[in-house]
Design a protein around this motif. Structure first.
Motif, short mmCIF file in Angstrom:
data_model
loop_
_atom_site.label_atom_id
_atom_site.label_comp_id
_atom_site.label_asym_id
_atom_site.label_seq_id
_atom_site.Cartn_x
_atom_site.Cartn_y
_atom_site.Cartn_z
N TYR A 84 -4.60 6.25 -2.94
CA TYR A 84 -5.01 4.85 -2.99
C TYR A 84 -4.86 4.32 -4.42
O TYR A 84 -4.22 3.30 -4.65
CB TYR A 84 -6.46 4.68 -2.51
CG TYR A 84 -6.92 3.25 -2.70
CD1 TYR A 84 -6.58 2.26 -1.79
CD2 TYR A 84 -7.67 2.89 -3.82
CE1 TYR A 84 -6.98 0.95 -1.98
CE2 TYR A 84 -8.06 1.58 -4.02
CZ TYR A 84 -7.72 0.61 -3.10
OH TYR A 84 -8.10 -0.69 -3.31
N GLY A 85 -5.43 5.04 -5.38
CA GLY A 85 -5.34 4.61 -6.78
C GLY A 85 -3.91 4.62 -7.30
O GLY A 85 -3.50 3.72 -8.04
N GLY A 91 1.08 -1.37 -8.03
CA GLY A 91 1.20 -2.73 -7.51
C GLY A 91 1.57 -2.77 -6.04
O GLY A 91 1.97 -3.81 -5.52
N ARG A 92 1.43 -1.65 -5.37
CA ARG A 92 1.79 -1.55 -3.94
C ARG A 92 0.51 -1.50 -3.12
O ARG A 92 0.17 -0.49 -2.53
CB ARG A 92 2.68 -0.33 -3.74
CG ARG A 92 4.01 -0.49 -4.49
CD ARG A 92 4.80 0.76 -4.65
NE ARG A 92 5.23 1.34 -3.40
CZ ARG A 92 6.06 2.38 -3.32
NH1 ARG A 92 6.57 2.91 -4.42
NH2 ARG A 92 6.39 2.87 -2.15
N LYS A 93 -0.21 -2.62 -3.11
CA LYS A 93 -1.55 -2.67 -2.51
C LYS A 93 -1.54 -2.42 -1.00
O LYS A 93 -2.44 -1.78 -0.48
CB LYS A 93 -2.21 -4.00 -2.85
CG LYS A 93 -2.48 -4.11 -4.33
CD LYS A 93 -3.08 -5.42 -4.72
CE LYS A 93 -3.28 -5.39 -6.22
NZ LYS A 93 -3.21 -6.66 -6.85
N THR A 94 -0.53 -2.89 -0.30
CA THR A 94 -0.47 -2.67 1.14
C THR A 94 -0.34 -1.18 1.44
O THR A 94 -1.01 -0.66 2.32
CB THR A 94 0.72 -3.43 1.76
OG1 THR A 94 0.57 -4.82 1.47
CG2 THR A 94 0.80 -3.21 3.26
N ALA A 96 -1.28 1.21 -0.61
CA ALA A 96 -2.54 1.82 -1.06
C ALA A 96 -3.59 1.76 0.03
O ALA A 96 -4.32 2.74 0.27
CB ALA A 96 -3.04 1.13 -2.32
N GLU A 97 -3.67 0.64 0.72
CA GLU A 97 -4.70 0.45 1.74
C GLU A 97 -4.55 1.39 2.93
O GLU A 97 -5.53 1.64 3.64
CB GLU A 97 -4.71 -1.01 2.19
CG GLU A 97 -5.24 -1.92 1.10
CD GLU A 97 -5.13 -3.39 1.40
OE1 GLU A 97 -4.55 -3.76 2.47
OE2 GLU A 97 -5.58 -4.19 0.57
N LYS A 98 -3.38 1.97 3.13
CA LYS A 98 -3.20 2.95 4.20
C LYS A 98 -4.07 4.18 3.98
O LYS A 98 -4.36 4.91 4.92
CB LYS A 98 -1.74 3.40 4.30
CG LYS A 98 -0.79 2.35 4.76
CD LYS A 98 0.61 2.88 5.07
CE LYS A 98 1.16 3.82 4.06
NZ LYS A 98 2.55 4.22 4.29
N TYR A 99 -4.47 4.41 2.73
CA TYR A 99 -5.23 5.62 2.40
C TYR A 99 -6.74 5.39 2.33
O TYR A 99 -7.48 6.28 1.98
CB TYR A 99 -4.69 6.23 1.10
CG TYR A 99 -3.25 6.63 1.26
CD1 TYR A 99 -2.91 7.75 2.01
CD2 TYR A 99 -2.23 5.87 0.74
CE1 TYR A 99 -1.58 8.10 2.20
CE2 TYR A 99 -0.89 6.21 0.91
CZ TYR A 99 -0.59 7.33 1.65
OH TYR A 99 0.74 7.68 1.84
N LEU A 100 -7.17 4.17 2.68
CA LEU A 100 -8.61 3.91 2.78
C LEU A 100 -9.13 4.48 4.08
O LEU A 100 -8.41 4.55 5.08
CB LEU A 100 -8.88 2.40 2.74
CG LEU A 100 -8.62 1.69 1.43
CD1 LEU A 100 -8.86 0.19 1.61
CD2 LEU A 100 -9.51 2.24 0.33
N ASN A 101 -10.39 4.85 4.09
CA ASN A 101 -10.98 5.37 5.34
C ASN A 101 -11.18 4.26 6.34
O ASN A 101 -11.42 3.17 6.09
CB ASN A 101 -12.31 6.06 5.06
CG ASN A 101 -12.06 7.42 4.44
OD1 ASN A 101 -11.02 8.01 4.61
ND2 ASN A 101 -13.03 7.91 3.71
#
Length: 101
Positions: A84-85, A91-94, A96-101
């Motif tokens: 995620y970090g 700068g690839r926030k979309t 990154a969000e794949k790795y949120l629970n």
């Protein structure tokens, strides 16, 4: 932040490596964690596959066009947090969000 390549342990430890050197780094990690002798005693798997089977994932860019996350085992919470970090800082926030629970 620049794209960094390497191995990520299930505990979230990142082992950065140069492009095309992930096999050599996998052998070094196996030596460091005390699994090199069991790896070298078998002839079926390469060092990277052997390491992947123990929960490590590989951040790599085989074609130098697209960053890839390759893993054989389910991701640990520490790996998800790192990824995620990592992607957020790129700068690839979309992604990154794949790795949120």
């Amino acid at each position: 932040m620049e794209e960094r390549l390497g191995w990520l342990s299930p505990l979230g430890d990142f082992y950065e490596t140069d492009w095309g050197k992930h096999g050599e780094e996998a052998e070094s990690i196996l030596q460091e964690i005390g699994l090199y002798s069991s790896f070298s005693g078998q002839t079926v798997l390469g060092a990277g596959d052997y390491l992947s089977g123990r929960g490590y994932l590989l951040l790599h860019n085989p074609s130098k066009k697209q960053l890839m996350v390759t893993h054989l085992c389910p991701l640990s919470q520490k790996q998800k947090e790192f990824l995620y970090g990592y992607f957020y800082d790129l700068g690839r926030k979309t992604e990154a969000e794949k790795y949120l629970n």
